[in-house]
Motif scaffolding. Structure first.
Motif, PDB file in Angstrom:
ATOM      1  N   ASN A 425       0.829  -1.214   0.000  1.00  0.00           N
ATOM      2  CA  ASN A 425       0.000   0.000   0.000  1.00  0.00           C
ATOM      3  C   ASN A 425       0.863   1.264   0.000  1.00  0.00           C
ATOM      4  N   ALA A 426       1.969   1.228   0.736  1.00  0.00           N
ATOM      5  CA  ALA A 426       2.863   2.390   0.764  1.00  0.00           C
ATOM      6  C   ALA A 426       3.497   2.622  -0.613  1.00  0.00           C
ATOM      7  N   HIS A 428       2.173   1.755  -3.469  1.00  0.00           N
ATOM      8  CA  HIS A 428       1.125   2.212  -4.400  1.00  0.00           C
ATOM      9  C   HIS A 428       0.724   3.662  -4.152  1.00  0.00           C
ATOM     10  N   ARG A 429       0.975   4.166  -2.960  1.00  0.00           N
ATOM     11  CA  ARG A 429       0.687   5.589  -2.718  1.00  0.00           C
ATOM     12  C   ARG A 429       1.596   6.473  -3.575  1.00  0.00           C
ATOM     13  N   ARG A 430       2.818   5.998  -3.823  1.00  0.00           N
ATOM     14  CA  ARG A 430       3.760   6.761  -4.630  1.00  0.00           C
ATOM     15  C   ARG A 430       3.676   6.380  -6.105  1.00  0.00           C
ATOM     16  N   PRO A 432       1.099   4.269  -8.125  1.00  0.00           N
ATOM     17  CA  PRO A 432      -0.165   3.503  -8.182  1.00  0.00           C
ATOM     18  C   PRO A 432      -0.153   2.365  -9.187  1.00  0.00           C
ATOM     19  N   ARG A 499      -6.254   6.955   9.883  1.00  0.00           N
ATOM     20  CA  ARG A 499      -5.317   6.858   8.767  1.00  0.00           C
ATOM     21  C   ARG A 499      -5.282   5.431   8.265  1.00  0.00           C
ATOM     22  N   ASN A 501      -3.114   4.337   5.687  1.00  0.00           N
ATOM     23  CA  ASN A 501      -1.819   3.957   5.152  1.00  0.00           C
ATOM     24  C   ASN A 501      -0.688   4.544   5.974  1.00  0.00           C
ATOM     25  N   THR A 503       1.990   5.874   5.062  1.00  0.00           N
ATOM     26  CA  THR A 503       2.538   7.111   4.517  1.00  0.00           C
ATOM     27  C   THR A 503       1.774   8.338   4.994  1.00  0.00           C
ATOM     28  N   GLU A 504       0.583   8.135   5.550  1.00  0.00           N
ATOM     29  CA  GLU A 504      -0.192   9.258   6.078  1.00  0.00           C
ATOM     30  C   GLU A 504       0.272   9.657   7.476  1.00  0.00           C
TER      31      GLU A 504
END
Length: 542
Positions: A425-426, A428-430, A432, A499, A501, A503-504
Motif C-alpha cells: 500500500n505504501a 502504491h501511494r507513490r 499507483p 489513517r 496507510n 505514509t499518512e
C-alpha cells in the motif's frame, strides 16, 4: 505445527500464570513494605511452590515433591535466573539481586526443565491395537529393511531395523501404524530439538531462534523461557521513568474490544509512566521497507524479505547466507518505536510488551540494547496485573483518544499478511501502477520452503513476508487468547484508525533521525549477535 492447545485454558496454563502472578507479588511487596530484608525476600520465594501447589497430594504428576521442584525451576526462569536442577541443596532465589545490571540475563533464553520432560517418543513408528493381522500383510511386504514381522497375527516393528521411512504407515489399510513425534520437536520449525541420552528433549542452541513454539506445544510444561518481570518491577519501585511500548497484537489480549483507555489506566496502576503503541514503529518500518524495495528490487536484489519477525529473519540469514542481503535491513517496529520514545524521554526504561519470545532475543543484541531495556509477553504482563488485583475491564477509561496516530496498516502488522499489505500500500501511494508481487509464509518450515524457492528463482522481484508463528504475531508464544479471536480483534481495531496507510503518518518524517547510525554494514552483524546471544556459555545442570 500444532495449535490444539492455543487459546484453551489448561492446567498448564494455570501453573504458568500462577507463577508469573506470585513472582510479581513478591517483587511488588518490596515497595509495599520497604522494611523487608533480603532474607525476607528469599523466604517468600522459597515458599512460593507451596503456595502455588498446597497440600501433600500430587495434582498433576506422581509426586507432589516433583511438582514443586518443577514449579521452583519455573519460578527461577520467571525471575530471569538460570535453571538449577535437583542435584544439590539451593535456594530458589540464589543469584537474584536488586542491584547491578538488571536488563540482561545469561543465555540460553529457552530452557528444558529436564526432570519435567516426559521423554516422549520421537520419530518412532509403532503398531497400535487396531492392527487386524490381515492376509495381505502390505506393511511387511513394502518395508525395505524387513523390519516388520507378525506375532500372533499382529504386526510388530523391530525398532533396531526400522529406518523411519513411513512406508508401512502409508500402506496399512486400517491406519494401524502410528508415527510418534515429540510435540515440541514437531512444533520446532528449526529442527533444533533432539533427545539426550535419557530420551529427554534437548535444544540445539546453534539452530534455535527462540520462536517459542516449543513453549506452547509441550503438554508437560517442560520448556520455559526466562522473564524480566522482576527487573521491570524493580525499575518501577526504584522510581525510574518506565514506559511501555505495546505491540499491535495487544488488542483483545487482556479482554474487551480494544479498550485502549482502560489499558493505559491499568499500566498506570502497575507503575508505568506511559504507554505507546508499537504500530507507530510499524508505520516507520513500512515506509522504510517500501523505499528499500523501490530502490533495490529487482535491479540490486532479486527479491526482498520483510524484517519485522526476528525469528524468520534470523533463520533466513542463517540458513541462506548468500542471500542475507535480500532480507530487509529496516529496523523492526519495536526498535523504531523505542527510538521515537527516546527522543522525548532519553533516560526512560523502555519495556516492549508483546506476544513474542524471539523479541527477548532481539533485545539482547548489542545494537538494540541501548533502545529496549526489557521485554515482557502479554502473559507475563497479565501476571503483573493479577498480582496487583487489576481488573482491566472494570477500570475507568482515561478519556483520551486512542493511539490514533498509528495507521490501520501499521496496526495490521500483527496478523499474517499484514506486513506485506502495508508495504504494498505504501508503494502504491507513490506509484499507483507499480505491480508488486507478494509471497507469504507462516511457520518456519514454510518460511524455509519459501526462501528456498526464492533462491531458485521462483519469486523474481517479489516481496516475501515471513512469520515464524502460524497466523502471525497474534499466534506468538506469549499470547493469551485464541488465534482467530485475536486476529479478528486486531482487524476491528485497525479499522478505527483515522489513517489507512503508513505514509499518512506524520511520524514518517522521523525516519532519517531514528535510523541515524544504522547503515547496512551495522545491521549485517545483528544475525551473528542474535545467534551468539542464544547459545549458552555453560549448559544448565540436569
Amino acid at each position: 505445527m500444532s495449535d490444539t492447545m492455543r487459546g484453551v485454558y489448561t492446567n498448564l496454563t494455570k501453573i504458568r500464570r500462577d507463577v508469573f502472578r506470585e513472582v510479581a507479588k513478591v517483587c511488588y511487596s518490596m515497595g509495599d513494605d520497604p522494611t523487608q530484608t533480603d532474607a525476607d525476600l528469599d523466604k517468600r520465594f522459597d515458599e512460593l511452590p507451596f503456595k502455588i501447589l498446597p497440600g501433600d497430594v500430587a495434582t498433576y504428576r506422581e509426586s507432589v515433591f516433583l511438582e514443586r521442584a518443577i514449579i521452583a525451576e519455573r519460578i527461577r526462569l520467571a525471575m530471569g535466573l538460570p535453571l538449577q536442577g535437583v542435584d544439590g541443596p539451593t535456594r530458589i532465589s540464589e543469584g537474584f539481586t536488586q542491584t547491578g545490571d538488571l536488563s540482561y540475563y545469561e543465555p540460553p533464553l529457552v530452557n528444558v526443565i529436564k526432570f519435567a520432560c516426559n521423554a516422549c517418543k520421537d520419530n518412532v513408528y509403532e503398531v497400535t491395537n487396531t492392527c487386524q493381522g490381515c492376509l495381505a500383510h502390505p506393511c511387511r511386504e513394502i518395508c525395505p529393511k524387513k523390519a516388520i514381522t507378525f506375532v500372533d497375527k499382529h504386526a510388530h516393528i523391530d525398532q533396531d531395523l526400522c529406518i523411519h521411512c513411513g512406508m508401512c504407515a502409508k500402506t496399512c489399510p486400517y491406519q494401524a501404524i502410528h508415527h510418534h513425534v515429540r510435540p515440541c520437536a514437531a512444533a520446532c520449525g528449526m529442527h533444533a530439538i533432539g533427545s539426550d541420552e535419557h530420551g529427554r528433549a534437548q535444544i540445539d542452541y546453534e539452530k534455535c531462534v527462540s520462536c517459542g513454539q516449543c513453549l506452547v506445544n509441550c503438554p508437560f510444561g517442560a520448556i520455559a523461557d526466562k522473564s524480566q518481570i522482576a527487573q521491570v518491577i524493580w525499575s518501577i519501585l526504584a522510581g525510574e521513568e518506565v514506559i511501555a511500548a505495546v505491540a499491535p497484537a495487544f488488542v483483545g489480549q487482556f479482554g474487551g474490544k480494544g479498550n485502549v483507555g482502560k489499558l493505559r489506566e491499568a499500566f498506570k496502576e502497575l507503575g508505568f509512566s506511559g504507554v505507546e503503541e508499537v504500530a507507530l514503529g510499524a508505520d516507520l518500518c513500512t515506509v522504510q521497507e517500501a523505499e528499500d524495495f523501490l530502490e533495490e528490487v529487482p535491479d540490486k536484489l532479486p527479491f526482498m524479505g520483510t524484517s519485522c519477525c526476528p525469528a524468520w529473519s534470523v533463520m533466513a540469514k542463517k540458513e541462506f547466507p548468500k542471500y542475507a542481503d535480500c532480507i530487509s535491513m529496516a529496523l523492526t517496529p519495536m526498535t523504531l518505536t523505542a527510538r521515537m520514545i527516546r527522543t522525548q524521554h532519553p533516560k526512560a526504561k523502555i519495556v516492549f510488551v508483546g506476544p513474542c519470545a524471539a523479541k527477548k532475543l532481539e533485545a539482547m543484541r548489542r545494537s538494540v540494547r541501548s533502545e529496549v531495556d526489557f521485554v515482557l509477553t502479554f502473559e507475563e504482563m497479565a501476571g503483573m496485573m493479577d498480582a496487583r488485583g487489576i481488573d482491566y475491564l472494570s477500570l475507568e477509561d482515561d478519556n483520551k483518544s486512542d493511539f490514533d496516530v498509528a495507521s490501520a496498516d501499521g496496526r495490521g502488522f500483527a496478523v499474517a499478511g499484514g506486513v506485506a499489505n502495508a508495504v504494498v500500500n505504501a508503494i502504491h501511494r507513490r506509484y499507483p501502477d507499480r505491480e508488486v508481487n507478494v509471497a507469504n509464509a507462516e511457520g518456519l518450515e514454510d518460511c524455509r520452503k519459501m526462501m528456498r524457492d526464492a533462491t531458485k528463482g521462483k519469486y523474481p522481484g517479489y516481496l516475501l513476508e515471513g512469520m515464524a508463528c502460524p497466523g502471525g504475531c497474534v499466534a506468538g508464544a506469549g499470547t493469551l487468547v485464541a488465534i482467530k479471536k485475536s486476529a479478528a480483534a486486531v482487524k476491528r481495531y485497525a479499522k478505527r484508525s483515522p489513517r489507512n496507510n503508513a505514509t499518512e503518518d506524520s511520524y514518517r518524517m522521523l525516519i532519517p533521525m531514528l535510523s541515524q547510525g544504522f547503515g547496512k554494514g551495522d545491521l549485517d552483524h545483528e544475525v551473528e549477535e542474535t545467534i551468539e546471544a542464544s547459545v549458552p556459555t555453560e549448559q544448565p545442570k540436569e
